[in-house]
Write a protein that holds these residues in place. Structure first.
Motif: not given
Length: 111
Positions: A89-111
């Motif tokens: 699931d580690t990735a940059v997560y983006y929100c999209f809607g109405g033709g617009h993208w967000g800048q993203g937020t980093q999710v890191t899953v690690s032990s």
């Protein structure tokens, strides 16, 4: 100026939980299908989940049973609650809607 701003990304251990937020400004989120995508290094951007103006939801197979997308129309926000997080699931997560993208937020899953 219309924009989306994600927040909530963090470092979390496998099996943990995280909640992402997407705040809209300059346009009304409730009028649009809102979608979460993610992108891991070296991979294409991947569709994760979406919610319609009528709050109907759908999920990628990788997210089913673990992730929940929701919206708060009064706050003009969309959320992604993630449980039982996996290394993949580690990735940059983006929100999209109405033709617009967000800048993203980093999710890191690690032990």
């Amino acid at each position: 100026q219309a924009q989306l701003v994600e927040s909530g990304g963090d470092l979390v251990q496998p099996g943990g939980s995280l909640s992402l937020s997407c705040a809209g400004s300059g346009f009304i989120i409730k009028d649009y299908i809102m979608t979460w995508y993610r992108q891991s290094p070296g991979k294409d951007r991947e569709w994760v989940a979406q919610i319609t103006p009528y709050s109907m939801t759908s999920y990628a197979d990788s997210a089913k049973g673990r992730f929940t997308i929701s919206r708060d129309n009064a706050k003009n926000m969309v959320y992604l609650a993630m449980n039982s997080l996996k290394l993949e699931d580690t990735a940059v997560y983006y929100c999209f809607g109405g033709g617009h993208w967000g800048q993203g937020t980093q999710v890191t899953v690690s032990s």
